[in-house]
Design a protein around this motif. Structure first.
Motif, short mmCIF file in Angstrom:
data_model
loop_
_atom_site.label_atom_id
_atom_site.label_comp_id
_atom_site.label_asym_id
_atom_site.label_seq_id
_atom_site.Cartn_x
_atom_site.Cartn_y
_atom_site.Cartn_z
N VAL A 298 0.83 -1.20 0.00
CA VAL A 298 0.00 0.00 0.00
C VAL A 298 0.86 1.25 0.00
O VAL A 298 0.60 2.21 -0.74
N LEU A 299 1.91 1.25 0.81
CA LEU A 299 2.80 2.41 0.88
C LEU A 299 3.46 2.67 -0.47
O LEU A 299 3.56 3.82 -0.92
N TRP A 300 3.89 1.60 -1.14
CA TRP A 300 4.52 1.75 -2.46
C TRP A 300 3.53 2.32 -3.46
O TRP A 300 3.86 3.21 -4.26
N ASP B 143 -7.56 6.43 -8.75
CA ASP B 143 -8.72 6.06 -7.95
C ASP B 143 -8.61 4.61 -7.48
O ASP B 143 -9.05 4.29 -6.37
N SER B 144 -8.03 3.75 -8.28
CA SER B 144 -7.88 2.34 -7.89
C SER B 144 -7.00 2.20 -6.67
O SER B 144 -7.20 1.30 -5.85
N THR B 145 -6.01 3.09 -6.53
CA THR B 145 -5.13 3.03 -5.35
C THR B 145 -5.92 3.33 -4.09
O THR B 145 -5.68 2.73 -3.03
N GLU B 146 -6.88 4.25 -4.18
CA GLU B 146 -7.71 4.55 -3.01
C GLU B 146 -8.53 3.34 -2.60
O GLU B 146 -8.65 3.03 -1.42
N TRP B 147 -9.09 2.64 -3.59
CA TRP B 147 -9.85 1.43 -3.28
C TRP B 147 -8.96 0.38 -2.62
O TRP B 147 -9.36 -0.25 -1.63
N MET C 250 -6.24 0.90 -0.92
CA MET C 250 -5.90 1.40 0.41
C MET C 250 -7.02 1.10 1.40
O MET C 250 -6.77 0.60 2.51
N LEU C 251 -8.27 1.38 1.00
CA LEU C 251 -9.40 1.13 1.89
C LEU C 251 -9.55 -0.37 2.16
O LEU C 251 -9.88 -0.77 3.29
N GLY C 252 -9.33 -1.19 1.14
CA GLY C 252 -9.38 -2.64 1.35
C GLY C 252 -8.33 -3.10 2.35
O GLY C 252 -8.60 -3.97 3.20
N ALA C 253 -7.15 -2.51 2.28
CA ALA C 253 -6.08 -2.88 3.22
C ALA C 253 -6.46 -2.51 4.65
O ALA C 253 -6.19 -3.28 5.59
N SER D 286 -16.30 6.51 2.92
CA SER D 286 -16.16 6.59 4.38
C SER D 286 -17.28 5.81 5.06
O SER D 286 -17.06 5.09 6.04
N LEU D 287 -18.50 5.95 4.51
CA LEU D 287 -19.63 5.18 5.05
C LEU D 287 -19.41 3.67 4.85
O LEU D 287 -19.73 2.87 5.73
N MET D 288 -18.87 3.31 3.70
CA MET D 288 -18.58 1.89 3.44
C MET D 288 -17.54 1.36 4.43
O MET D 288 -17.67 0.23 4.93
N LEU D 289 -16.53 2.17 4.71
CA LEU D 289 -15.51 1.76 5.68
C LEU D 289 -16.12 1.59 7.06
O LEU D 289 -15.81 0.63 7.78
N LEU D 290 -17.00 2.51 7.44
CA LEU D 290 -17.67 2.42 8.73
C LEU D 290 -18.57 1.19 8.78
O LEU D 290 -18.64 0.50 9.81
#
Length: 413
Positions: A117-119, A128-132, A134-137, A182-186
């Motif tokens: 994720v950091l890389w 946008d795919s990187t954000e997805w 990241m949230l999955g991680a 954010s709601l999905m993460l919550l």
């Protein structure tokens, strides 16, 4: 002729909006887009989502502006889990924190995951795919933390149930994902905590009731605060966008102004130089004949209407994507024609004279009784400086006006 040689800066913008200007691309907003953005700035709408083209750019701006915070958060997570075997026994004094199961979760799951994720955030943080990913991680991290917590509880070393709430709070506040995400993460956090409690048969603990309240209420409050901040950021971004558009637009006619023409001329020159050394451009300076008499005899309001009609007519001669019609100031306009030779330039300028005369706009102070224009133009190579092209066209314009007006002269620079 009246010419505003220097476009004025708007110095009343909020500090954040002015800073955001540097990160915005150039825009040519449609009338409807301009209205939508203005409504958002003035809070005249309950729908704060931009038109899709602008929404995509706003989200890209949000990812770029939060990139450093996302990298820092991922780095803290990586270092915390990679070094947990060293600091956890000292701080917690519990054997399970360094047991084989917990150590495997820390070193074999979370550590390599966040190294990736950091890389990705470092190299491809704008995607946008990187954000997805990241949230999955972070969802996986929440699952690992809950599993480790229940494992410690089962081993006789209870851990406060509110410890896992740090993850969604940190992500929402620092990474600033979209509100829906954010709601999905919550929601993922809620599913993970409830399912883990059911799987591990977590017993009710009256002493931990306050921890559970924090675990559920605090993330909800953070999401609401994040939503409020996002609305403020949207309004600031929209205001910055309008400022940038206005800085390159004439407010009366809606045409690009001198500053926009200068930038476009440079961009066109570079584009033509890369494509062809023989290509040429035509820069035409258009001035309304006897326009002072229009204002004196028929009023400034009528004069403004004349300028608008001429601007509309002029726009019809700049329909190709790289052509541009601009208002230079007062009654002076410019027409920049991309990849246009001398013969084609003469045809376009002659047609422009006929079009303006054909409008039959009344001018009581003119000999013909209608609005006419005088045009001075120069055919230039891509490497010609704008100042040289403008001077040549302006000199040609003066010769036309001295010889009777309502005509054009095209010179080769």
């Amino acid at each position: 002729m009246n010419s505003d040689r220097d476009a004025q800066e708007d110095g009343l913008a909020p500090r954040k909006a002015v800073a955001a200007l540097r990160d915005l691309p150039e825009y040519d907003l449609t009338p409807q887009e301009a209205l939508d953005v203005a409504d958002i700035v003035a809070a005249r709408t309950k729908r704060f989502r931009f038109p899709q083209r602008l929404e995509d750019d706003f989200q890209a701006f949000n990812r770029a502006s939060s990139r450093n915070a996302r990298i820092i958060l991922a780095a803290i997570t990586l270092l915390s889990f990679a070094s947990a075997a060293l600091w956890a026994p000292v701080l917690l004094g519990s054997a399970p924190s360094s047991s084989g199961f917990v150590l495997a979760m820390e070193l074999l799951v979370v550590t390599p995951l966040f190294a990736v994720v950091l890389w990705l955030l470092w190299k491809r943080g704008e995607r946008d795919s990187t954000e997805w990913l990241m949230l999955g991680a972070y969802c996986i991290e929440m699952l690992v933390i809950e599993t480790m917590r229940h494992h410690s509880d089962a081993s006789g070393f209870p851990v406060d149930p509110s410890v896992g709430v740090l993850v969604p709070i940190a992500v929402i506040l620092m990474a600033r994902p979209r509100f829906g995400r954010s709601l999905m993460l919550l929601g993922a956090f809620a599913v993970i905590t409830v399912s883990q409690a059911w799987i591990w048969k977590e017993a009710a603990n009256p002493h931990a009731a306050s921890s559970w309240i924090i675990k559920w209420m605090l993330p909800a409050l953070v999401v609401l605060a994040s939503a409020s901040n996002k609305l403020a950021l949207r309004r600031q971004w929209a205001a910055a966008l309008l400022l940038r558009v206005m800085a390159h637009r004439d407010p009366l006619t809606g045409l690009p102004n001198r500053r926009a023409l200068e930038k476009h001329y440079e961009a066109m020159g570079r584009a033509m130089a890369r494509g062809s050394r023989t290509g040429r451009m035509v820069l035409a300076i258009i001035d309304l004949d006897h326009f002072k008499k229009v204002n004196d005899l028929q009023g400034h309001e009528y004069g403004d209407g004349v300028l608008i009609e001429i601007a509309v007519a002029l726009s019809g001669f700049a329909r190709r994507p790289l052509d541009m019609a601009a208002r230079m100031g007062g009654e002076e306009f410019a027409l920049l024609l991309y990849d246009c030779d001398e013969e084609a330039g003469r045809q376009r300028l002659s047609s422009l004279l006929e079009t303006v005369s054909g409008l039959q706009i009344e001018n009581r102070g003119a000999t013909l009784g209608i609005i006419t224009v005088s045009i001075g133009a120069a055919v230039v190579l891509p490497d010609a400086r704008l100042s040289d092209a403008y001077r040549a066209a302006d000199e040609a314009l003066y010769r036309v006006k001295d010889s009777g007006r309502n005509n054009y002269e095209l010179v080769r620079l």
